[in-house]
Design a protein around this motif. Structure first.
Motif, PDB file in Angstrom:
ATOM      1  N   LEU A  99      30.189  41.636  43.301  1.00 53.88           N
ATOM      2  CA  LEU A  99      31.230  42.576  42.894  1.00 53.88           C
ATOM      3  C   LEU A  99      30.628  43.926  42.512  1.00 53.88           C
ATOM      4  CD1 LEU A  99      33.837  40.580  40.749  1.00 53.88           C
ATOM      5  CD2 LEU A  99      34.223  41.758  42.903  1.00 53.88           C
ATOM      6  N   THR A 100      29.502  43.867  41.813  1.00 56.55           N
ATOM      7  CA  THR A 100      28.844  45.116  41.420  1.00 56.55           C
ATOM      8  C   THR A 100      28.406  45.903  42.640  1.00 56.55           C
ATOM      9  OG1 THR A 100      28.077  44.083  39.368  1.00 56.55           O
ATOM     10  CG2 THR A 100      26.957  46.082  40.072  1.00 56.55           C
ATOM     11  N   GLN A 101      27.840  45.202  43.629  1.00 55.73           N
ATOM     12  CA  GLN A 101      27.429  45.892  44.852  1.00 55.73           C
ATOM     13  C   GLN A 101      28.628  46.515  45.568  1.00 55.73           C
ATOM     14  OE1 GLN A 101      25.322  42.705  46.895  1.00 55.73           O
ATOM     15  NE2 GLN A 101      23.367  43.753  46.526  1.00 55.73           N
ATOM     16  N   ALA A 107      35.111  39.196  32.585  1.00 56.41           N
ATOM     17  CA  ALA A 107      36.175  38.296  33.031  1.00 56.41           C
ATOM     18  C   ALA A 107      37.378  38.550  32.146  1.00 56.41           C
ATOM     19  CB  ALA A 107      35.735  36.837  32.941  1.00 56.41           C
ATOM     20  N   ASP A 108      38.480  38.953  32.751  1.00 55.24           N
ATOM     21  CA  ASP A 108      39.649  39.305  31.952  1.00 55.24           C
ATOM     22  C   ASP A 108      40.876  39.281  32.856  1.00 55.24           C
ATOM     23  OD1 ASP A 108      40.717  40.203  29.363  1.00 55.24           O
ATOM     24  OD2 ASP A 108      41.232  42.033  30.450  1.00 55.24           O
ATOM     25  N   VAL A 134      35.726  41.033  37.082  1.00 52.06           N
ATOM     26  CA  VAL A 134      35.962  42.462  37.259  1.00 52.06           C
ATOM     27  C   VAL A 134      34.654  43.210  37.093  1.00 52.06           C
ATOM     28  CG1 VAL A 134      37.321  44.448  36.521  1.00 52.06           C
ATOM     29  CG2 VAL A 134      38.271  42.159  36.297  1.00 52.06           C
ATOM     30  N   ALA A 135      34.392  44.141  38.035  1.00 54.16           N
ATOM     31  CA  ALA A 135      33.276  45.087  37.903  1.00 54.16           C
ATOM     32  C   ALA A 135      33.879  46.488  37.815  1.00 54.16           C
ATOM     33  CB  ALA A 135      32.336  44.974  39.095  1.00 54.16           C
ATOM     34  N   ALA A 146      36.504  46.919  40.777  1.00 54.80           N
ATOM     35  CA  ALA A 146      36.467  45.888  41.822  1.00 54.80           C
ATOM     36  C   ALA A 146      36.758  44.553  41.157  1.00 54.80           C
ATOM     37  CB  ALA A 146      35.112  45.860  42.508  1.00 54.80           C
ATOM     38  N   LYS A 147      37.722  43.824  41.691  1.00 58.04           N
ATOM     39  CA  LYS A 147      38.115  42.573  41.033  1.00 58.04           C
ATOM     40  C   LYS A 147      38.460  41.517  42.068  1.00 58.04           C
ATOM     41  CE  LYS A 147      42.819  42.002  41.480  1.00 58.04           C
ATOM     42  NZ  LYS A 147      43.573  40.761  41.646  1.00 58.04           N
ATOM     43  N   ILE A 148      38.353  40.244  41.620  1.00 59.45           N
ATOM     44  CA  ILE A 148      38.751  39.082  42.418  1.00 59.45           C
ATOM     45  C   ILE A 148      39.170  37.988  41.459  1.00 59.45           C
ATOM     46  CG2 ILE A 148      36.408  38.149  42.542  1.00 59.45           C
ATOM     47  CD1 ILE A 148      37.084  37.172  45.379  1.00 59.45           C
ATOM     48  N   ASP A 149      40.178  37.231  41.846  1.00 58.90           N
ATOM     49  CA  ASP A 149      40.640  36.146  40.966  1.00 58.90           C
ATOM     50  C   ASP A 149      39.495  35.183  40.665  1.00 58.90           C
ATOM     51  OD1 ASP A 149      43.092  37.289  41.039  1.00 58.90           O
ATOM     52  OD2 ASP A 149      44.107  35.660  42.107  1.00 58.90           O
ATOM     53  N   GLU A 150      39.387  34.813  39.393  1.00 66.91           N
ATOM     54  CA  GLU A 150      38.291  33.943  38.977  1.00 66.91           C
ATOM     55  C   GLU A 150      38.348  32.598  39.691  1.00 66.91           C
ATOM     56  OE1 GLU A 150      36.111  33.019  34.773  1.00 66.91           O
ATOM     57  OE2 GLU A 150      38.290  32.762  34.839  1.00 66.91           O
TER      58      GLU A 150
END
Length: 691
Positions: free
Chosen positions: A33-35, A357-358, A368-369, A384-388
């Motif tokens: 996510l960071t990348q 994570a939120d 989330v990044a 940048a986010k994706i469902d956990e």
């Protein structure tokens, strides 16, 4: 224990593997996510840099400088040029029938067209010539190089429109404006309702465009560029519009400002990766988006594009007003509409970069990044986010595989442990059975020794122990017999049995018992006149004879004295004829002494006292146990014995009364008893000799 150690080891290893694996997978997801965040940040920053660099290049060119000069002069000329007939009416009608309804539909609010109608002669002239004929068709306006009039402005447009139209289409701008140094919009590529207006005094004086123009026209260098945040720009029918502005001039002199209206589609294309989220590694729920200082989106939401119905339900459930959500669906855009007041956005607005994570604006817990963008003039952040649940699906699969592996290993270990435990415990089971046989009292128990390992050594040791126990048990039995014999010689068998059973206080009361107290008279004088061996031999002979006589008559010895003894009859074994037995025993004692005197040439005699009645007996002392007898019959027998110093057998009145007629008695004096003075009697023995 081995099973516990094995299972514990497996569980610990599994737990360590789970923690390490899940942490690694989680960190890998965060890293990905960071990348992606950094990649998107570089892309959007590069996009703005390319625009600002291109704008600076254009504004330094002769074309932009000449166009500004020519359009500004032409606009000034139009301020005094007579308007064509019905020009003002045509412009007013356009605002009433085309512009205002389109703007109302787009913004969802009622629009007053008079607030936007141009007031200057040049603006009315130009909009009548170019804006009204296009009837809102901006592509038609872009393709028009001349309105066919004789004005200098149309001549300038014919020269410069191809150049600026090409720039607008090539870079995907929504429009390109040229403003003079007094704030007049002297040229637009699309010939919208802002053509000919003044951004300092006209209807658009409060826009981001006007704000950016003021900065650009006051710039200290023509090399500067200025970027504005999104605004809902009315000439673009309320579309969210960002601007890039650059001073036009040469030799350090600013002659105008070039304003480039950026395309929201281009920004969305960068942030969505041209709608190829999955190809970018964002899966089914991931996205990247921009947010501003007002905590509203600056790019489109993925779910809004892919599933509008779910988007409305999700954002409303997470706090977005329903009318706003429905408005987003209607406009197919979330810029300046969708709130994103999340932890990630708030942290990024303070200048932080990181991962967390939120809950996101759509609702589910997400990875989330976030970071703050480095675009001069913009206070934007990128998330940048994706469902956990999706991001950590590999973690869950890994955890499930770990759990199944651990369960399988534990099962195998348990089965192996069960199998080997039967092998290991079989000889121990035999040994345990042998131990139980030994504990039950069986002697000579042995187990087969078939191995030379520790269990075989244990079996051999058991066999040796069993043999040793058998030998020791025999010794113990012999010692116990000796002890029983000793106890029998010291006390009656019932008392000895109670003593062996561990009873502490042993005593008893007996109502009808005969007591004899006998003393060997003359032994001391004999002992002084002879050797110790001979004295002991004589005494052993007497005691042996007394013992045999006591056994025949049922006499129970209580204790031996220095030269006498105390005995009873009827105490241990109740007897009706205890008195007769006792007297017969005493009579036989005299015969034993007579035989002893003849054998050893001694002059010994017996002096015995006999009484019948109640007595008590018991074991006395704590450390050294002593059996003793007490009571009235014992006392009286002792006094009867001591009432006359002469040898003989003396009985109390009670004994005399019981045996008178069976034995012959002679009066022998009196003794003092519990009831006063009591007569004693002497047993007449035909064979007795005087001492």
């Amino acid at each position: 224990m081995l099973l516990t150690v094995s299972v514990t080891s497996v569980l610990v290893a599994g737990a360590i593997g789970y923690v390490s694996g899940t942490n690694s997978l989680r960190q890998a997801e965060y890293h990905r996510l960071t990348q992606l965040r950094e990649s998107r940040a570089r892309e959007i920053t590069a996009y703005y840099r390319s625009i600002t660099d291109g704008a600076s290049i254009v504004t330094h060119g002769a074309t932009a400088v000449n166009a500004t000069r020519d359009f500004s002069a032409a606009l000034a000329t139009l301020q005094t040029t007579p308007l064509p007939p019905n020009a003002q009416a045509a412009v007013g009608d356009y605002y009433q029938t085309v512009f205002a309804p389109a703007l109302s539909q787009r913004t969802g609010k009622q629009v007053d067209p008079t607030l936007f109608e141009p007031t200057s002669n040049a603006a009315i002239y130009l909009q009548n010539a170019y804006t009204v004929p296009a009837q809102g068709d901006f592509q038609k306006s872009l393709a028009s190089n001349s309105a066919g009039d004789e004005s200098a402005w149309s001549a300038a447009n014919a020269r410069y429109q191809p150049f600026f139209a090409d720039i607008t289409k090539r870079f995907g701008f929504e429009d390109a404006l040229i403003l003079n140094t007094t704030g007049d919009v002297v040229y637009t590529a699309y010939k919208g309702v802002d053509l000919g207006t003044n951004v300092l005094t006209g209807p658009y004086k409060t826009t981001k465009l006007a704000e950016g123009y003021r900065q650009a026209v006051q710039a200290v260098s023509v090399d500067e560029t200025f970027v504005t945040d999104f605004e809902r720009y009315a000439p673009s029918l309320g579309m969210p519009t960002p601007w890039v502005l650059s001073p036009i001039g040469s030799d350090g002199v600013i002659t105008g400002v070039l304003a480039l209206q950026l395309s929201l589609d281009r920004i969305n294309s960068v942030m969505t990766g041209n709608n190829r989220w999955e190809a970018d590694g964002l899966g089914a729920t991931g996205e990247t988006y921009l947010a501003g200082p007002d905590k509203l989106m600056r790019s489109v939401s993925r779910e809004l594009l892919t599933d509008p119905g779910s988007f409305v339900k999700d954002v409303v459930a997470n706090g977005t007003p329903e009318d706003i959500a429905e408005r987003e669906v209607q406009l197919k855009g979330s810029v300046l509409l969708q709130p994103v007041d999340t932890v990630a956005v708030n942290r990024a607005l303070t200048g932080e970069s990181g991962v967390t994570a939120d809950e996101d604006y759509i609702g589910p817990e997400s990875l989330v990044a976030y970071t703050q963008l480095n675009i001069p003039g913009l206070d934007w952040v990128l998330v940048a986010k994706i469902d956990e649940s999706e991001a950590l699906a590999p973690v869950n699969n890994f955890a499930r595989n770990i759990a199944l592996s651990i369960a399988a290993i534990v099962l195998v270990v348990c089965l192996l442990a069960l199998f080997f435990s039967r092998i290991f415990t079989r000889p121990l089971t035999r040994l345990a059975a042998a131990v139980r046989r030994v504990s039950a009292g069986e002697r000579g128990v042995a187990v087969p020794v078939t191995t030379k390992d520790e269990i075989g050594d244990l079996g051999a040791a058991f066999n040796e122990m069993s043999n040793t126990l058998a030998v020791k048990q025999e010794l113990i039995d012999d010692q116990r017999k000796e002890i029983d014999d000793l106890l029998a010689s010291l006390m009656p068998e019932p008392l000895a049995r109670r003593y062996r059973d561990g009873e502490e206080n042993i005593s008893g009361d007996y109502r009808d018992v005969s007591v004899i107290y006998a003393e060997l008279v003359g032994f001391d004088e004999f002992a002084r006149s002879t050797s110790a061996d001979e004295s002991v031999g004589l005494l052993n002979s007497v005691i042996e004879g007394i013992g045999e006589a006591a056994e025949r008559h049922g006499i129970e010895r209580v204790r031996h004295l220095h030269n006498g003894f105390l005995a009873t009859c009827g105490l241990v074994v109740p007897r009706v004829d205890h008195a007769s037995r006792t007297v017969a025993f005493a009579s036989e004692l005299t015969e034993i002494i007579e035989r002893t005197n003849a054998q050893h040439r001694a002059e010994l005699a017996i002096r015995a006292g006999i009484d019948s009645g109640s007595v008590s007996s018991g074991l006395l002392g704590q450390r050294a146990r002593v059996y003793d007898l007490w009571g009235e019959a014992v006392d009286l027998a002792h006094r009867v014995h001591g009432a006359n110093n002469a040898p003989g057998v003396f009985v109390s009145g009670r004994v005399h009364d019981q045996l008178d007629g069976i034995y012959s008695f002679a009066p022998a004096g009196t003794v003092t008893g519990a009831a006063g003075s009591e007569a004693i009697w002497s047993l007449e023995l035909a064979s007795r000799r005087p001492v």
